[in-house]
Every structure is written in C-alpha cells, then in structure tokens.
Design an enzyme around this catalytic site. Structure first.
Site, PDB file in Angstrom:
ATOM      1  CE1 TYR A 264     -12.893-109.259 -28.705  1.00  0.00           C
ATOM      2  CE2 TYR A 264     -13.735-108.781 -26.510  1.00  0.00           C
ATOM      3  CZ  TYR A 264     -12.807-108.574 -27.517  1.00  0.00           C
ATOM      4  OH  TYR A 264     -11.784-107.668 -27.325  1.00  0.00           O
TER       5      TYR A 264
ATOM      6  CG  ASN B  98      -7.672-105.422 -36.895  1.00  0.00           C
ATOM      7  OD1 ASN B  98      -7.393-105.665 -38.070  1.00  0.00           O
ATOM      8  ND2 ASN B  98      -8.516-104.479 -36.541  1.00  0.00           N
TER       9      ASN B  98
ATOM     10  CB  CYS C 230     -10.762-104.552 -33.507  1.00  0.00           C
ATOM     11  SG  CYS C 230      -9.207-103.636 -33.540  1.00  0.00           S
ATOM     12  CG  HIS C 231     -12.647 -98.661 -32.263  1.00  0.00           C
ATOM     13  ND1 HIS C 231     -12.185 -98.688 -33.566  1.00  0.00           N
ATOM     14  CD2 HIS C 231     -13.748 -97.840 -32.274  1.00  0.00           C
ATOM     15  CE1 HIS C 231     -12.945 -97.918 -34.321  1.00  0.00           C
ATOM     16  NE2 HIS C 231     -13.902 -97.401 -33.571  1.00  0.00           N
TER      17      HIS C 231
ATOM     18  CD  GLU D 242     -16.379 -95.050 -34.289  1.00  0.00           C
ATOM     19  OE1 GLU D 242     -15.442 -95.453 -34.994  1.00  0.00           O
ATOM     20  OE2 GLU D 242     -17.119 -95.814 -33.639  1.00  0.00           O
TER      21      GLU D 242
END
Length: 236
Positions: A112, A135, A143-144, A170
């Site tokens: 963050y 979000n 945002c993950h 990913e």
C-alpha cells in the site's frame, strides 16, 4: 507517472451532473473468477461485484453513484484488465490510486505504501487502503496485487482465497513470496548490480541464490550501499 489505465479512462468530468446522463445498465458476465455483475455507462464499466445479490447491487450503485440501473438484455463481453472503465464518479485522489494500481504488472505485488508514493501522497497509506477496499471495478483495476507492508497478501474484497487464486493464475510464486514474508525480508538485493528490488519484481526473480542479499528495510539496503530498482521503485 505512466500507467495503462489512464488511456482507458474517460476525461475527468466531476463537475458534470451525472444524473442527467442516460440511465446505466447492468448484466451478468464472466471475469477471471467466474460470473460477476457488471454495471456500464455509455463510456465503460462503472461497477463490478459478485452475482449473489442483484437487488443489493442496484441499491449500492444508486447510493454510491447517485443514479439508477436497468437490466441489459444484450450480451456483455467478459471483463479483464483490458476492459474500458468509466471512473468519472470517483474523486481525483481515487482515480490516482486506481491508476497507480493498474500499473502493477500481472503476477507482481506492491505494498500500500508503494501506491501512496506513486500518487505523491506517501503518508496516505490508510487512505489508499480505503480507496482499494471500495474499488468500484475489481478484476479490472487489479487491487488484488496490493499487499501489506511485510509482503503478506492481506484482505481482499472478494476474499483472501480469491486474491491468492488471481495472483497464482498470473504467475506469482506465492510460496516463494510467503517465505520472504516469514523471514521478514522486504527487499532483495543483487550483490553483482548493487540494486535492490521488491521480492515480486521480475528482476528479483532472476537473482540467483549465490548473489541474493536480503534486506529487512529500505534503510538497511541504503546503508549497505544499494540503490532502488527503477522498475519496481521500492522507495529507497
């Protein structure tokens, strides 16, 4: 700051009375985790949430964006990180935070505090967390990929298991990253280059065991004479 999301945003138009626009629509479509509810304006996707509560979805949309939704009987394309979004209802700070978040490469994570530095508000870590917790377009703005300062995954609006699933899909090596977190390592240095990276940075992944130097803080890396990676920008 260069970010890919900016090219998919409509120009800021906060002063315009959004209630005068055509009524927005919503429908069910698919995303990286399966079916989701998606609201759309004429400019792009405005809101994404799970499919479990359509009535609550519409009520929350009306509360947050100040306008109603009507069902869309057309086929809605699946959503992903390339989907066009309309974030005009967000404040400038919220858009900045979402833009910075969208610049995090797939399979990598940033704390963050990194997002706060990217938007020029290094002390606004808690405010950044609040924006990402709300979000409007998760699965599009990723945002993950934002974690706690120690590298642990932390909370996610769609659940911690979903966060891990998205990152693993990913290409993130979650076991490796968890090992660094457990050891208190927040930066990885290379003794051949004198550069320190965040553990998930693709440059950090290429550092071999023989040349890897772990650091518990940016200050420790600086004191050792290391400089920050220009790609992951660890805030040194």
């Amino acid at each position: 700051m260069s970010d890919p999301l900016l090219t998919r945003l409509t120009p800021p138009d906060v002063g315009k009375d959004l209630a005068d626009r055509v009524v927005d629509t919503f429908a069910t479509t698919t995303g990286p985790l399966g079916e989701v509810l998606v609201a759309r304006s004429t400019e792009g996707v405005t809101y994404v949430r799970p499919v479990d509560d359509p009535d609550g979805f519409r009520a929350e949309y009306r509360r947050r964006l100040g306008r109603p939704l009507v069902p869309d009987d057309r086929s809605v394309p699946a959503i992903d990180a390339r989907t066009r979004v309309d974030l005009r209802a967000c404040s400038s700070f919220e858009r900045d935070v979402l833009d910075a978040t969208a610049s995090i490469p797939a399979g990598q994570t940033r704390p963050y505090g990194w997002v706060a530095r990217e938007v020029g508000r290094p002390a606004a870590v808690r405010a950044v967390g609040t924006v990402l917790a709300r979000n409007p377009v998760p699965l599009i703005v990723p945002c993950h990929r934002v974690t706690r300062a120690d590298g642990s995954l932390g909370r996610y609006m769609l659940g911690e298991a979903a966060k891990a699933r998205l990152l693993a899909a990913e290409g993130a090596d979650l076991d490796r990253l968890a090992g660094f977190t457990t050891a208190g390592v927040v930066l990885i240095g290379s003794d051949t280059t004198g550069i320190a990276c965040l553990p998930s940075c693709h440059h950090a992944r290429r550092i071999t065991d023989a040349h890897r130097v772990p650091f518990r803080s940016a200050a420790a890396a600086r004191e050792a004479g290391y400089r920050g990676c220009l790609v992951c920008r660890p805030g040194m």
